[in-house]
Design a protein around this motif. Structure first.
Motif, short mmCIF file in Angstrom:
data_model
loop_
_atom_site.label_atom_id
_atom_site.label_comp_id
_atom_site.label_asym_id
_atom_site.label_seq_id
_atom_site.Cartn_x
_atom_site.Cartn_y
_atom_site.Cartn_z
N MET A 123 0.73 -1.02 -0.21
CA MET A 123 0.02 -0.02 -0.06
C MET A 123 0.72 1.23 0.10
SD MET A 123 -3.22 -1.06 2.40
CE MET A 123 -2.29 -1.79 3.70
N THR A 179 -10.35 4.29 -5.57
CA THR A 179 -9.82 3.19 -5.97
C THR A 179 -8.91 2.68 -5.01
OG1 THR A 179 -10.25 3.56 -8.41
CG2 THR A 179 -8.23 2.15 -7.63
N VAL A 182 -8.19 -0.87 -2.39
CA VAL A 182 -6.99 -1.61 -2.29
C VAL A 182 -6.77 -1.89 -0.73
CG1 VAL A 182 -4.49 -1.72 -2.61
CG2 VAL A 182 -5.88 -0.87 -4.22
N PHE A 239 -9.34 -4.14 0.67
CA PHE A 239 -8.69 -5.52 0.10
C PHE A 239 -7.95 -5.99 1.21
CE2 PHE A 239 -5.81 -8.37 -1.96
CZ PHE A 239 -6.57 -9.37 -2.36
N THR A 265 -13.47 -5.31 -4.01
CA THR A 265 -12.14 -4.92 -3.68
C THR A 265 -11.16 -5.43 -4.81
OG1 THR A 265 -11.90 -6.58 -2.15
CG2 THR A 265 -12.72 -4.53 -1.35
N ALA A 275 -9.80 -3.58 -8.05
CA ALA A 275 -8.68 -2.47 -7.51
C ALA A 275 -7.55 -2.93 -7.22
CB ALA A 275 -9.42 -1.61 -6.38
N PHE A 276 -7.48 -3.89 -6.53
CA PHE A 276 -6.12 -4.58 -6.35
C PHE A 276 -5.28 -5.18 -7.35
CE2 PHE A 276 -4.02 -8.76 -5.32
CZ PHE A 276 -2.84 -8.15 -4.74
N SER A 308 -4.09 -2.24 -9.04
CA SER A 308 -2.93 -1.50 -8.64
C SER A 308 -1.67 -2.51 -8.81
CB SER A 308 -3.25 -1.52 -7.05
OG SER A 308 -4.12 -0.59 -6.87
N CYS A 309 -1.91 -3.57 -8.98
CA CYS A 309 -0.70 -4.68 -9.29
C CYS A 309 0.03 -4.46 -10.59
CB CYS A 309 -1.00 -6.18 -9.10
SG CYS A 309 -1.51 -6.86 -7.57
#
Length: 374
Positions: A21, A57, A61, A64, A330, A333-334, A337-338
């Motif tokens: 994060m 967003t 994360v 999540f 969730t 969004a995770f 972001s990955c």
């Protein structure tokens, strides 16, 4: 040997999510600053719509890791049906842990209002690398506490709230009136709270601190006609309820973010009371007593939660309802972001950009918050 490996693996349960994060900060910072520059030629509402989406967003994360991954059970009490209204509110809550910030996400994601969350923050947080600038850009308000809460500070807050009202900004304005976290193992903090109540001729509180009313009063005055209600939220964590051998309850320090990610809190109990704005006193002295009364109600609720009575222990007032969250709220969004991590850490240019953003961006943001933002 086996025990040390298990201890190490358990520590990774909190370290890896925290690193992930925090590691997203340069990517999201670049996105919001870039959009701020591009949107300068458009109406401000265009910037706000995208800004709220970016903020939401990132908070998904966070959700999540803290809810979907931990499997923590969220139990709602009171007027939780109000979350369906998607209204503008002042979110007023007791404060006992850094986890209280995450609980805001847990409530807002259920209301479809993640992007609307804007915080009242202590002034020192504006220098937090990258995030301090973004909190301000997103609509957060930094407040000086105690004797530093002077007239210029009040005027700055009211100007910001007036802007929100005039621009009709969708808003969840989050404030923690206690000003600092309730810590049952710090008797000096509790004594100061009780002395404050006695000096003001107010009832002494035991499971919460006496609220400081000035910032909350400004929120109410500044958002009247824009916010429809106050969401009076009371939080209790199962992780700080410790049973003694004789059956009595000893309240422990509330779980931190690290404790939470490590699975030390299986349930979060959240009571919501919706208070219409037109029922809140305008007079400042009356408002102080009204706010203290709100915290009296919280105090009674938490006294029951930590009582030895089997009928009251471990639950807040009213009927509790488990509120599971779909993983699809969730996971996208995770995964997105990955994807942001790949070009950054997968190329030499990306890695150079990443560390330069952390260093140069943090210095520039601190300068901006110190000398430009007043």
């Amino acid at each position: 040997m086996v025990l040390s490996v298990l201890v190490h693996l358990n520590s990774l349960k909190s370290a890896v999510p925290a690193a992930f994060m925090l590691g997203l900060a340069p990517q999201y910072f670049t996105g919001i600053v870039g959009w701020r520059a591009v949107s300068a030629v458009f109406p401000e509402r265009w910037f706000r719509v995208v800004d709220d989406r970016i903020w939401g967003t990132f908070q998904r994360v966070v959700e999540f890791f803290f809810e979907s991954l931990t499997g923590t059970e969220i139990i709602l009490y009171g007027d939780y049906d109000a979350l369906e209204a998607k209204e503008n509110v002042i979110y007023l809550c007791n404060h006992q842990s850094t986890m209280d910030w995450i609980v805001v996400d847990m409530m807002a994601i259920r209301a479809g209002c993640l992007g609307r969350c804007r915080f009242i923050l202590k002034d020192g947080l504006k220098y937090f690398p990258l995030f301090g600038y973004y909190f301000n850009l997103h609509g957060g308000i930094y407040v000086k506490r105690g004797r530093n809460f002077d007239e210029s500070n009040k005027q700055r807050i009211m100007r910001r709230l007036s802007n929100f009202r005039e621009k009709k900004l969708p808003i969840w304005m989050i404030v923690y009136p206690e000003g600092t976290r309730f810590k049952p193992k710090e008797p000096g903090l509790l004594l100061a709270s009780r002395q404050f109540a006695e000096n003001q001729g107010l009832p002494v509180l035991h499971q919460v601190l006496s609220p400081r009313y000035k910032a909350t009063y400004l929120m109410v005055q500044g958002l009247k006609g824009h916010a429809q209600a106050i969401y009076d939220v009371t939080i209790a964590y199962s992780g700080d309820l410790f049973r003694m051998p004789d059956g009595t309850i000893l309240r422990e320090t509330a779980p931190s973010m690290g404790d939470f990610l490590s699975g030390k809190c299986k349930q979060v109990h959240i009571h919501l009371r919706r208070i219409p704005m037109d029922g809140i006193p305008d007079d400042e002295n009356e408002f102080q007593r009204w706010l203290h009364g709100v915290f009296q109600d919280k105090d009674k609720m938490l006294l029951d939660f930590y009582s030895a009575s089997p009928e009251k222990q471990g639950r807040l007032h009213g009927e509790g309802h488990s509120s599971p969250l779909s993983i699809m709220s969730t996971l996208p969004a995770f995964l997105f972001s990955c994807g942001l991590m790949v070009p950054v850490f997968g190329t030499t240019l990306g890695r150079q950009y990443y560390w330069r953003t952390w260093i140069a961006g943090s210095l520039l943001c601190c300068f901006w918050m110190k000398f430009v933002t007043r």
